[in-house]
Design a protein around this motif. Structure first.
Motif: not given
Length: 284
Positions: A19-20, A58-61, A101-103, A107-110
């Motif tokens: 993503i950028g 975008v991160l939710r989708i 990482i999308f669990r 949930k999002i792990h950064a």
């Protein structure tokens, strides 16, 4: 960083992206495609151009669209920290994340693997490097510099000198990372190199299309390790002059490759090898 997403929880070939904005120049898709083909793994890795105002949406989708993770690059590396559900200590310390990482529960792990990639690159190409042999000198105080600072201090550097064209940014890093940092004025960069056994350029100066890095290198110690985060060109003028002065030089491409490896392992379940073939693929 958390364990790989179990294959049993993925009903199709896992999807990952970088993503950028802009993102078309990224070398990551060809590198990950090479590793996927090399190990015969199912999966796809693609560039994802995302404007800052669309990042949260975008991160939710993405997890609902079959993505198991993503790399993050400019200009989103800081913003994702506020959007992630969990953040590693090193990502929080650096103030940026480059690996998500999308669990299975969405949930999002950064995490931030830039510092790991920086040190792994030095260890691979300068195996005799001893971080505690003498002071380190860091040119630049941007986002990449923060990862370098964290990794050098963690590796055992006892004194880390830092200079930036805007001194305040260097002072802010010192305030966060502590007494082992010594701030120099930009005009004193040449003096900052005196006695330094590790020297790092963490600016974009010297990159193709950018202004050159105009720093006097007369004080460089022969035998010092000198590295540049820039890898276009591979042998920057800064590295070329350091090499001519008897220094051991390490280009910046390996940092790109090594920082990618932990994420690939978590997403696809295989630790990839960073070798000459991976370098050739990344260079295109």
């Amino acid at each position: 960083m958390q364990d790989a997403v179990p294959a049993s929880q993925i009903s199709h070939a896992p999807l990952v992206g970088v993503i950028g904005m802009p993102i078309a120049h990224s070398r990551s898709p060809r590198l990950h495609a090479h590793w996927l083909a090399r190990y015969g793994l199912p999966g796809h890795y693609m560039p994802l151009p995302v404007m800052p105002e669309h990042l949260a949406e975008v991160l939710r989708i993405l997890p609902r669209a079959g993505f198991v993770g993503a790399n993050v690059t400019i200009p989103h590396k800081e913003a994702v920290l506020t959007l992630a559900d969990t953040v590693t200590d090193r990502a929080a310390l650096i103030g940026a994340a480059n690996t998500l990482i999308f669990r299975p529960d969405g949930k999002i792990h950064a995490d931030n693997t830039d510092g790991y990639g920086f040190i792994a690159n030095l260890r691979q190409h300068a195996p005799d490097w001893q971080p505690d042999r003498g002071p380190a000198a860091l040119i630049g105080a941007g986002g990449a510099a923060r990862a370098v600072v964290a990794s050098l201090l963690d590796s055992g550097v006892r004194e880390l000198r830092i200079a930036n064209r805007t001194r305040l940014r260097a002072e802010q890093i010192k305030a966060e990372f502590g007494a082992r940092l010594v701030v120099y004025d930009w005009a004193q960069v040449g003096h900052m190199l005196e006695g330094a056994t590790t020297v790092v350029n963490a600016t974009s100066l010297g990159m193709e299309g950018k202004q050159p890095l105009r720093v006097p290198l007369d004080a460089l110690l022969p035998g010092a390790l000198v590295t540049d985060l820039v890898y276009t060109p591979l042998m920057t003028p800064f590295l070329a002059e350091a090499q001519a002065r008897g220094c051991q030089v390490v280009d910046g491409l390996g940092m790109l490759l090594h920082q990618a490896a932990p994420g690939f392992e978590r997403w696809f379940g295989q630790r990839p090898e960073v070798d000459d073939e991976a370098r050739r693929i990344a260079l295109g």
